[in-house]
Write a protein that holds these residues in place. Structure first.
Motif, short mmCIF file in Angstrom:
data_model
loop_
_atom_site.label_atom_id
_atom_site.label_comp_id
_atom_site.label_asym_id
_atom_site.label_seq_id
_atom_site.Cartn_x
_atom_site.Cartn_y
_atom_site.Cartn_z
N ARG A 1 67.53 -42.24 4.91
CA ARG A 1 66.81 -40.88 5.22
C ARG A 1 66.33 -40.46 3.90
O ARG A 1 66.88 -40.66 2.85
N ILE A 2 65.28 -39.80 4.04
CA ILE A 2 64.42 -39.16 2.78
C ILE A 2 64.20 -37.60 2.91
O ILE A 2 63.96 -37.64 4.34
N THR A 3 64.53 -36.86 2.19
CA THR A 3 64.39 -35.44 2.16
C THR A 3 63.22 -35.23 0.90
O THR A 3 63.49 -35.72 -0.22
N CYS A 4 62.35 -34.46 1.34
CA CYS A 4 61.34 -33.77 0.08
C CYS A 4 61.40 -32.39 0.08
O CYS A 4 60.82 -31.75 1.20
N GLU A 5 61.99 -31.47 -0.81
CA GLU A 5 61.97 -30.23 -0.92
C GLU A 5 60.83 -29.89 -1.81
O GLU A 5 60.92 -30.39 -3.20
N LEU A 6 60.09 -29.21 -1.65
CA LEU A 6 59.05 -28.50 -2.38
C LEU A 6 59.42 -27.29 -3.05
O LEU A 6 59.70 -26.52 -2.64
N GLU A 7 58.87 -27.27 -4.52
CA GLU A 7 58.78 -26.13 -5.17
C GLU A 7 57.58 -25.89 -6.10
O GLU A 7 56.90 -26.91 -6.35
N PRO A 8 57.28 -24.43 -6.14
CA PRO A 8 55.86 -24.15 -6.67
C PRO A 8 56.01 -24.71 -8.33
O PRO A 8 57.09 -24.18 -8.75
N ASP B 1 51.92 -20.51 -1.69
CA ASP B 1 50.95 -21.71 -1.68
C ASP B 1 51.42 -22.83 -0.92
O ASP B 1 50.67 -23.71 -0.59
N LEU B 2 52.64 -22.96 -0.80
CA LEU B 2 53.05 -24.03 0.01
C LEU B 2 53.74 -23.87 1.31
O LEU B 2 54.11 -24.87 1.88
N THR B 3 53.40 -22.63 1.87
CA THR B 3 53.75 -22.41 3.15
C THR B 3 52.72 -23.09 4.13
O THR B 3 51.67 -23.39 3.90
N GLY B 4 53.25 -24.12 4.85
CA GLY B 4 52.65 -24.79 5.96
C GLY B 4 52.33 -26.22 5.26
O GLY B 4 51.48 -26.82 6.13
N ALA B 5 52.78 -26.33 4.16
CA ALA B 5 52.56 -27.73 3.69
C ALA B 5 53.05 -28.77 4.39
O ALA B 5 54.43 -28.64 4.91
N THR B 6 52.75 -29.97 4.58
CA THR B 6 53.25 -31.27 5.06
C THR B 6 53.49 -32.26 4.25
O THR B 6 52.72 -32.39 3.22
N VAL B 7 54.58 -33.17 4.57
CA VAL B 7 54.81 -34.31 3.70
C VAL B 7 54.84 -35.44 4.76
O VAL B 7 55.40 -35.55 5.68
N LYS B 8 54.28 -36.43 3.92
CA LYS B 8 54.43 -37.78 4.47
C LYS B 8 54.93 -38.84 3.82
O LYS B 8 54.60 -38.75 2.51
N ILE B 9 55.91 -39.84 4.52
CA ILE B 9 56.35 -41.00 3.88
C ILE B 9 55.55 -42.09 4.02
O ILE B 9 55.29 -42.38 5.39
N GLN B 10 54.80 -42.62 3.19
CA GLN B 10 53.77 -43.78 3.51
C GLN B 10 54.28 -45.07 3.44
O GLN B 10 55.22 -45.53 2.37
N GLY B 11 53.49 -46.09 4.04
CA GLY B 11 53.93 -47.59 4.14
C GLY B 11 55.16 -47.97 4.51
O GLY B 11 55.67 -48.86 4.03
N ILE B 12 55.68 -47.40 5.43
CA ILE B 12 57.34 -47.45 6.02
C ILE B 12 57.19 -48.69 7.22
O ILE B 12 56.34 -48.57 8.18
N LEU B 13 57.86 -49.63 6.97
CA LEU B 13 57.99 -50.75 8.06
C LEU B 13 58.80 -49.87 9.04
O LEU B 13 60.12 -49.61 8.60
N PRO B 14 58.64 -49.72 10.35
CA PRO B 14 59.40 -48.85 11.23
C PRO B 14 60.38 -49.58 12.32
O PRO B 14 61.05 -48.96 12.89
#
Length: 260
Positions: free
Chosen positions: A144-151, A159-172
């Protein structure tokens, strides 16, 4: 009383509960979520069984350790049973000794799709006849990967409300052996996985090469920022959660990492 199914060597119900081992710092997941289904494999615990069971039985979790489904009974011989289980339930996985392909969802922003990606396995155990519930202990098979955003510089929390995070290039994809819960190497065409802001993203264990643009943060205003894997690469291990605390600045991102 004449219809009772609770005599010493006759039909005594097998009572079951569940525990999911935690793999997170932020969200307690010591129980399988309410409404989630597991697949159950039962066999008589004897070299020459006298009772056979329907395989891949669907049981539903209640969110606090309870499991409900079609009631099964201990063998009339007095023997115990062997039980293994997995999550999420798949009606096509009919043979507990066979291997099947499992694929994580590319968009895990909805809870249902996150849970559908979280492959759990309960190793086969031996269970003696009992009038109390046996707890099946599930472990997280994938990573698992978690990404917690801080300004950071030049930004406020809003300014981070509604921000999205993508984990790229993953073999699924992965092949899971239901006889012991082991998995193959990651496979399939690489995808970008959208994180669930509450839970993170479940990914197949794999090594991500140095230089890969691994994390994409998109602010609601449309600006995109990226984090590239440093020298040495990143190894994602089954049963572990890699947790990123990401400071979002106007000019880029910085982060710290921990593993649980």
């Amino acid at each position: 009383g004449a219809c009772s199914r609770n005599n010493e060597t006759g039909d005594q119900a097998i009572l079951l509960g569940s525990i999911a081992t935690t793999a997170t710092r932020a969200v307690p997941d010591t129980q399988i979520a309410s409404g989630q289904q597991i697949g159950l494999f039962i066999a008589e615990d004897h070299a020459t069984p006298t009772t056979t069971y329907t395989q891949n039985l669907a049981y539903t979790a209640n969110g606090s350790g309870g499991l409900t489904g079609t009631v099964q009974y201990y063998p009339g011989s007095g023997n115990g049973v062997k039980i293994s289980a997995y999550h999420p339930y798949n009606s096509a996985w009919t043979d507990g000794a066979q291997s099947y392909t499992f694929t994580v969802k590319a968009d895990q922003s909805a809870n249902a799709d996150y849970f559908a990606s979280d492959l759990l396995y309960s190793v086969e155990g031996q269970y003696a006849r009992s009038k109390t519930a046996h707890n099946l202990v599930f472990g997280h098979v994938l990573s698992r990967i978690t990404c917690e955003l801080e300004p950071g510089d030049g930004l406020a929390a809003r300014d981070l409300t509604g921000a999205t995070v993508k984990i790229q290039g993953i073999l699924p994809e992965v092949t899971v052996d239901l006889s012991d819960g082991t998995i193959s190497a990651a496979a399939g065409a690489a995808v970008n996985i959208i994180q669930n802001n509450s839970y993170g993203a479940v990914v197949v264990p794999q090594t991500v090469a140095a230089g890969t643009q691994f994390i994409e943060v998109t602010r609601s205003t449309g600006g995109k920022l990226y984090y590239a894997i440093p020298a040495g690469g990143l190894t994602l291990t089954g049963g572990e959660s890699t947790d990123f605390t990401i400071t979002v600045n106007l000019t880029g991102i910085t982060l710290t990492t921990s593993v649980t």
